[in-house]
Design an enzyme around this catalytic site. Structure first.
Site, PDB file in Angstrom:
ATOM      1  CB  VAL A   9     -28.577 -76.720 -10.778  1.00 56.40           C
ATOM      2  CG1 VAL A   9     -27.207 -76.156 -11.125  1.00 56.40           C
ATOM      3  CG2 VAL A   9     -28.466 -78.176 -10.354  1.00 56.40           C
ATOM      4  CB  CYS A  10     -27.912 -72.105 -11.448  1.00 56.70           C
ATOM      5  SG  CYS A  10     -27.205 -70.516 -11.927  1.00 56.70           S
ATOM      6  CB  THR A  11     -31.423 -68.681 -11.260  1.00 61.50           C
ATOM      7  OG1 THR A  11     -31.354 -69.135 -12.617  1.00 61.50           O
ATOM      8  CG2 THR A  11     -30.299 -67.693 -11.002  1.00 61.50           C
TER       9      THR A  11
END
Length: 231
Positions: free
Chosen positions: A104-106
């Site tokens: 998720v995300c970075t």
């Protein structure tokens, strides 16, 4: 209907973004016979980027065989994770047996640092897409990207959509819909500014200036990681 326990592991670490973990956690905890593990080097609580204490439930050394491993993004502390040989080795070893390798995300930058996204399509937070591409990943600017057994979510709140996508893949669409209804996930945000395109430059530019130290620190680490991957 699944008859065996399904093991899901979230990597947690100092400075992790708590909603990167908890959005997907909330969704994936709903289907029956799931066991979620919060993974770190020790069982000592870690402090999220927002100051929330998160207590690991399993150490890396004692981690069971996982069906899903999820790597959330973080703030400055993520840089230490990306260059931590123990964590990189752990992810590489788990990738051999884990059914789904996710982020998720970075968190996708961490997977790429472990050489686990090269040759795959993936996504991340919009402000770091260029950095993910620098690591040899085919970046797709979508909320959730599925490429074989790699499933990645974009920025922070996409963890909910990411989780529902996984539930649908594993337990079926009806279970995903029940999960969505249980959470009353029917987003009606007060502002239409959830993407750079919608927000416009008058919002994007001040935010990028605010986040400049983090973006530049990540870029420096990405450049170091690129050299390691090429060796």
């Amino acid at each position: 209907m699944m008859t065996k326990e399904f093991n899901i592991g979230f990597l947690v670490y100092p400075d992790v973004v708590q909603l990167d973990v908890m959005g997907a956690y909330q969704v994936l905890a709903f289907p029956p016979q799931t066991k979620i593990h919060l993974l770190w080097k020790t069982l000592t609580p870690v402090v999220s980027n927002e100051g929330l204490l998160i207590t690991p439930t399993t150490t890396l050394d004692n981690c069971p065989t996982l069906d899903i491993i999820c790597v959330p993004g973080g703030a400055m502390g993520q840089i230490e994770v990306m260059k931590d040989a123990e964590i990189i080795s752990f992810l590489q070893q788990k990738s051999i047996t884990t059914k789904y390798i996710t982020s998720v995300c970075t968190g996708s930058l961490i997977l790429a640092a472990a050489n686990l996204l090269q040759g795959y399509k993936a996504t991340c937070h919009w402000a770091f897409r260029e950095q993910l591409a620098m690591l040899g990943v085919e970046v797709v600017p979508e909320r959730v990207v599925i490429d074989r057994n790699r499933i990645t979510g974009a920025g922070v709140t996409s963890g909910i959509d990411f989780g529902l996508t996984l539930v649908s893949l594993i337990w079926g669409e009806n279970m995903a819909k029940m999960t969505q209804l249980m959470m009353e996930y029917n987003p009606m945000p007060p502002f239409d500014a959830g993407t750079p395109e919608k927000a416009g430059n008058e919002i994007v530019e001040p935010l990028l200036q605010f986040e400049k130290p983090l973006i530049e620190a990540f870029l420096h680490q990405i450049q170091e990681t690129m050299l390691k991957i090429k060796k």
